[in-house]
Motif scaffolding. Structure first.
Motif, short mmCIF file in Angstrom:
data_model
loop_
_atom_site.label_atom_id
_atom_site.label_comp_id
_atom_site.label_asym_id
_atom_site.label_seq_id
_atom_site.Cartn_x
_atom_site.Cartn_y
_atom_site.Cartn_z
N ILE B 21 -6.70 8.10 2.68
CA ILE B 21 -5.68 7.06 2.52
C ILE B 21 -4.56 7.65 1.66
N TYR B 22 -3.32 7.40 2.08
CA TYR B 22 -2.17 7.96 1.39
C TYR B 22 -1.40 6.89 0.64
N CYS B 23 -0.86 7.28 -0.51
CA CYS B 23 -0.08 6.37 -1.33
C CYS B 23 1.19 7.10 -1.78
N ASN B 24 2.33 6.66 -1.26
CA ASN B 24 3.62 7.24 -1.64
C ASN B 24 4.36 6.28 -2.55
N TYR B 25 5.08 6.83 -3.52
CA TYR B 25 5.86 5.95 -4.40
C TYR B 25 7.24 6.55 -4.62
N SER B 26 8.15 5.70 -5.06
CA SER B 26 9.57 6.04 -4.95
C SER B 26 10.22 6.52 -6.23
N THR B 27 9.52 6.50 -7.36
CA THR B 27 10.17 6.92 -8.59
C THR B 27 9.23 7.79 -9.42
N THR B 28 9.77 8.47 -10.38
CA THR B 28 8.96 9.38 -11.19
C THR B 28 7.90 8.61 -11.97
N SER B 29 6.68 9.06 -11.83
CA SER B 29 5.60 8.47 -12.62
C SER B 29 4.44 9.45 -12.65
N LEU B 32 -1.05 6.75 -12.20
CA LEU B 32 -1.40 6.12 -10.93
C LEU B 32 -2.85 5.66 -10.98
N TYR B 33 -3.10 4.49 -10.41
CA TYR B 33 -4.41 3.86 -10.47
C TYR B 33 -4.86 3.48 -9.07
N TRP B 34 -6.16 3.61 -8.83
CA TRP B 34 -6.75 3.12 -7.58
C TRP B 34 -7.73 2.00 -7.92
N TYR B 35 -7.64 0.92 -7.12
CA TYR B 35 -8.52 -0.22 -7.28
C TYR B 35 -9.20 -0.52 -5.95
N ARG B 36 -10.35 -1.14 -6.06
CA ARG B 36 -11.07 -1.65 -4.89
C ARG B 36 -11.16 -3.17 -5.02
N GLN B 37 -11.01 -3.87 -3.89
CA GLN B 37 -11.16 -5.32 -3.86
C GLN B 37 -12.04 -5.73 -2.70
N ASP B 38 -13.15 -6.40 -3.00
CA ASP B 38 -14.01 -6.98 -1.96
C ASP B 38 -13.49 -8.37 -1.63
N PRO B 39 -13.77 -8.86 -0.41
CA PRO B 39 -13.23 -10.16 0.01
C PRO B 39 -13.57 -11.27 -0.98
N TYR B 87 -8.54 -1.25 -0.47
CA TYR B 87 -8.21 -0.29 -1.52
C TYR B 87 -6.72 -0.35 -1.82
N PHE B 88 -6.42 -0.46 -3.10
CA PHE B 88 -5.03 -0.52 -3.55
C PHE B 88 -4.73 0.67 -4.45
N CYS B 89 -3.54 1.25 -4.27
CA CYS B 89 -3.03 2.13 -5.31
C CYS B 89 -1.98 1.34 -6.09
N ALA B 90 -1.79 1.71 -7.33
CA ALA B 90 -0.82 1.03 -8.19
C ALA B 90 -0.18 2.07 -9.10
N VAL B 91 1.11 1.94 -9.27
CA VAL B 91 1.87 2.90 -10.07
C VAL B 91 2.44 2.19 -11.29
N GLU B 92 2.31 2.85 -12.43
CA GLU B 92 2.88 2.32 -13.66
C GLU B 92 4.14 3.10 -13.96
N GLU B 93 5.24 2.40 -14.09
CA GLU B 93 6.48 3.06 -14.48
C GLU B 93 6.37 3.43 -15.95
N ALA B 94 6.57 4.70 -16.23
CA ALA B 94 6.42 5.17 -17.61
C ALA B 94 7.77 5.57 -18.15
N GLY B 105 0.61 -1.06 -4.01
CA GLY B 105 0.83 -0.91 -2.59
C GLY B 105 0.30 -2.13 -1.85
N GLN B 106 0.48 -2.12 -0.53
CA GLN B 106 0.10 -3.27 0.28
C GLN B 106 -1.41 -3.38 0.46
N GLY B 107 -2.10 -2.30 0.18
CA GLY B 107 -3.55 -2.28 0.36
C GLY B 107 -3.94 -1.69 1.71
N THR B 108 -5.08 -1.04 1.73
CA THR B 108 -5.67 -0.49 2.96
C THR B 108 -7.01 -1.18 3.16
#
Lengths: 117, 114
Positions: B21-29, B32-39, B87-94, B105-108
Motif C-alpha cells: 500500500i502506498y501513501c504519498n503526501y504533498s509537503t515536507t514532513s 508519518l504514522y500508520w493506523y489500522r481500523q476494524d469495522p 489501513y490509514f496513513c497519517a502525516v504530521e506537519e512539523a 489518507g482516505q484509507g485502504t
C-alpha cells in the motif's frame, strides 16, 4: 492501563439541538485531539489541546463547534444547533508528548457516533 | 494545504500473497504514522516513522518512509485473513503552527480471501 474513553458511544439528536461529547484521555497525557470521521473517509482534524489551551482549532468547521478542556484532562466537544451534516463519528485521541520538538503518536478512543435526524 | 493520498483504496488479496500500500503526501514532513481500523472500531496505532529511510516491521507488516519522495509504503507479506481491515496513513506537519495535527489518507480497505 486504561485507554482513551469517550461518552456517550452513540448519540441521536434532532436537528437544531445542542449536544456535548466527552473525552477522557489516557492518564498523564498532556495533548488531546478531536477528529471527525465520516463514513468511508479518514478522520479529519478538528482541534488540538496542549494542557488547558487550544493549540490549534483550525479544523473546527464553524462557530457552532466549540471544545473545552478546563483542567487539562477531560475535554468536552460542544455542538450547537446541530445539522444533519454533523452526523459522523467523533474521535478523541491523546498523546504523552505533543509539541513542536517531538513527535505526537496519538492513541484513539472508541468514538461517539452522532446521528442528527 | 497538506494532502495525503493512498493507493489502492480497495485491495482484495489471497492468503499467502504479498502486496504494498502506498501513501504519498504533498509537503515536507518526517513524521508519518500508520493506523489500522476494524469495522465499527477505533484506530489502532501500528507504526511511527520519524526519519528518512526509517523501516519498521511487526509480524507480516513492514512500513518504510522516504521523505525525499514524500512516500511511505506498507508492505504485507504472506497475507492472512486476520489482516483484513482498513489501513490509514497519517502525516504530521512539523513546522509553523501546525504540529500535532494529523492529516489522514482516505484509507485502504484490505480484504484477505482464503
Amino acid at each position: 492501563g486504561a485507554g482513551v474513553s469517550q461518552t456517550p458511544s452513540n448519540k441521536v439528536t434532532e436537528k437544531g439541538k445542542y449536544v456535548e461529547l466527552r473525552c477522557d484521555p489516557i492518564s498523564g497525557h498532556t495533548a488531546l485531539y478531536w477528529y471527525r470521521q465520516s463514513l468511508g473517509q479518514g478522520p479529519e482534524f478538528l482541534i488540538y489541546f496542549q494542557g488547558t489551551g487550544a493549540a490549534d482549532d483550525s479544523g473546527l468547521p464553524n462557530d457552532r463547534f466549540f471544545a473545552v478542556r478546563p483542567e487539562g484532562s477531560v475535554s468536552t466537544l460542544k455542538i450547537q444547533r446541530t445539522e444533519r451534516g454533523d452526523s459522523a463519528v467523533y474521535l478523541c485521541a491523546s498523546s504523552s508528548t505533543g509539541g513542536r520538538l517531538t513527535y505526537n503518536e496519538q492513541f484513539f478512543g472508541p468514538g461517539t457516533r452522532l446521528t442528527v435526524l | 494545504e497538506l494532502k495525503v493520498e493512498q493507493n489502492p483504496l480497495f485491495l482484495s488479496m489471497q492468503e499467502g500473497k504479498n502486496y504494498t500500500i502506498y501513501c504519498n503526501y504533498s509537503t515536507t514532513s518526517d513524521r508519518l504514522y500508520w493506523y489500522r481500523q476494524d469495522p465499527g472500531k477505533s484506530l489502532e496505532s501500528l507504526f511511527v516513522l520519524l526519519s528518512n529511510g526509517a523501516v519498521k516491521q511487526e509480524g507480516r507488516l513492514m512500513a518504510s518512509l522516504d521523505t525525499k519522495a514524500r512516500l511511505s509504503t506498507l508492505h504485507i507479506t504472506a497475507a492472512v485473513h486476520d489482516l483484513s481491515a482498513t489501513y490509514f496513513c497519517a502525516v504530521e506537519e512539523a513546522g509553523g503552527t501546525s504540529y500535532g495535527k494529523l492529516t489522514f489518507g482516505q484509507g485502504t480497505i484490505l480484504t484477505v480471501h482464503p
